[in-house]
Scaffold this active site. Structure first.
Site, mmCIF file in Angstrom:
data_model
loop_
_atom_site.group_PDB
_atom_site.id
_atom_site.type_symbol
_atom_site.label_atom_id
_atom_site.label_comp_id
_atom_site.label_asym_id
_atom_site.label_seq_id
_atom_site.Cartn_x
_atom_site.Cartn_y
_atom_site.Cartn_z
ATOM 1 N N CYS A 188 5.521 0.327 -1.325
ATOM 2 C CA CYS A 188 5.067 1.571 -1.937
ATOM 3 C C CYS A 188 6.039 2.688 -1.580
ATOM 4 O O CYS A 188 6.470 2.790 -0.425
ATOM 5 C CB CYS A 188 3.664 1.905 -1.434
ATOM 6 S SG CYS A 188 2.969 3.398 -2.152
ATOM 7 N N HIS A 200 -2.199 -1.469 -8.286
ATOM 8 C CA HIS A 200 -1.643 -0.685 -7.181
ATOM 9 C C HIS A 200 -1.684 0.808 -7.508
ATOM 10 O O HIS A 200 -2.117 1.628 -6.699
ATOM 11 C CB HIS A 200 -0.201 -1.151 -6.920
ATOM 12 C CG HIS A 200 0.525 -0.398 -5.870
ATOM 13 N ND1 HIS A 200 0.792 -0.927 -4.629
ATOM 14 C CD2 HIS A 200 1.074 0.848 -5.870
ATOM 15 C CE1 HIS A 200 1.454 -0.038 -3.902
ATOM 16 N NE2 HIS A 200 1.642 1.048 -4.642
ATOM 17 N N GLU A 201 -1.228 1.156 -8.722
ATOM 18 C CA GLU A 201 -1.195 2.564 -9.121
ATOM 19 C C GLU A 201 -2.596 3.118 -9.337
ATOM 20 O O GLU A 201 -2.870 4.275 -8.986
ATOM 21 C CB GLU A 201 -0.328 2.754 -10.368
ATOM 22 C CG GLU A 201 1.119 2.305 -10.225
ATOM 23 C CD GLU A 201 1.857 2.910 -9.043
ATOM 24 O OE1 GLU A 201 1.494 4.008 -8.569
ATOM 25 O OE2 GLU A 201 2.810 2.261 -8.563
ATOM 26 N N HIS A 240 -3.996 4.322 -6.193
ATOM 27 C CA HIS A 240 -3.530 5.663 -5.818
ATOM 28 C C HIS A 240 -4.426 6.745 -6.420
ATOM 29 O O HIS A 240 -4.694 7.761 -5.776
ATOM 30 C CB HIS A 240 -2.093 5.902 -6.269
ATOM 31 C CG HIS A 240 -1.061 5.359 -5.342
ATOM 32 N ND1 HIS A 240 -0.965 5.750 -4.017
ATOM 33 C CD2 HIS A 240 -0.069 4.467 -5.545
ATOM 34 C CE1 HIS A 240 0.037 5.109 -3.449
ATOM 35 N NE2 HIS A 240 0.598 4.318 -4.353
#
Length: 187
Positions: free
Chosen positions: A108, A150-151, A154
């Site tokens: 990341c 993953h995003e 966030h």
């Protein structure tokens, strides 16, 4: 670019683990055509490219909006990544997912120097608004599905290190690169 208008792009600073913006639930975007959002999209694309990232979310540059870029392409960090055009995904959601999960290595831009083995769904059905304001539906698999998850994390205040199942699944970037080189016989 929107309606022939080009916005000025700039590389943005990337916020790192420990900064509280990475731990907040990002706010929905109501007007995707707003100049601020269009400029942010262009800035995220250039920032991810400059940092050799395959994705980046608005909170990573200190902006708590539900927006991220997926920009899969082979890079130094992900040499086997598939090539795709950078895609802005606004107010993204997972509508459905496979039962099968796969553990694979993730890094990341906000957690420099660390990699982790993270379980993710192998296949997902998603919904998002594109930069033109159109609602889009897609099925993603494997590496690109991993980037999306993953995003999306966030945007929900989650960082990949929160998802590793054991501290034994964390390594430094240098050790990861060494192991990959050894595995492929580059040493």
């Amino acid at each position: 670019m929107l309606n022939g208008k080009r916005f000025m792009s700039q590389i943005l600073g990337i916020f790192e683990l420990g900064n509280q913006v990475l731990r907040h639930y990002a706010d929905p975007i109501n007007n995707v055509r707003e100049e601020r959002i269009q400029t942010l999209i262009d800035n995220l694309i250039i920032t991810a490219s400059q940092a050799n990232g395959v994705g980046i979310a608005a909170p990573q540059v200190g902006i708590s909006d539900r927006l991220f870029i997926i920009a899969s392409r082979p890079t130094l960090r992900y040499p086997n990544a598939p090539l795709m055009e950078p895609t802005a995904m606004i107010n993204p959601k997972i509508l459905n997912h496979s039962h099968k999960t796969i553990k694979d290595w993730e890094g990341c831009l906000s957690v420099p120097g660390i990699r982790g083995l993270v379980p993710r769904y192998q296949a997902i059905e998603i919904e998002y608004t594109n930069r033109e304001g159109e609602l889009c539906y897609q099925q993603l698999t494997d590496f690109v599905a991993r980037i999306f998850q993953h995003e999306l994390d966030h945007l929900n205040g989650i960082v990949f290190v929160d998802r590793v199942e054991s501290n034994q699944d964390l390594v430094t970037e240098a050790e990861y690169q060494k192991q990959i080189a050894d595995f492929h016989g580059f040493r």
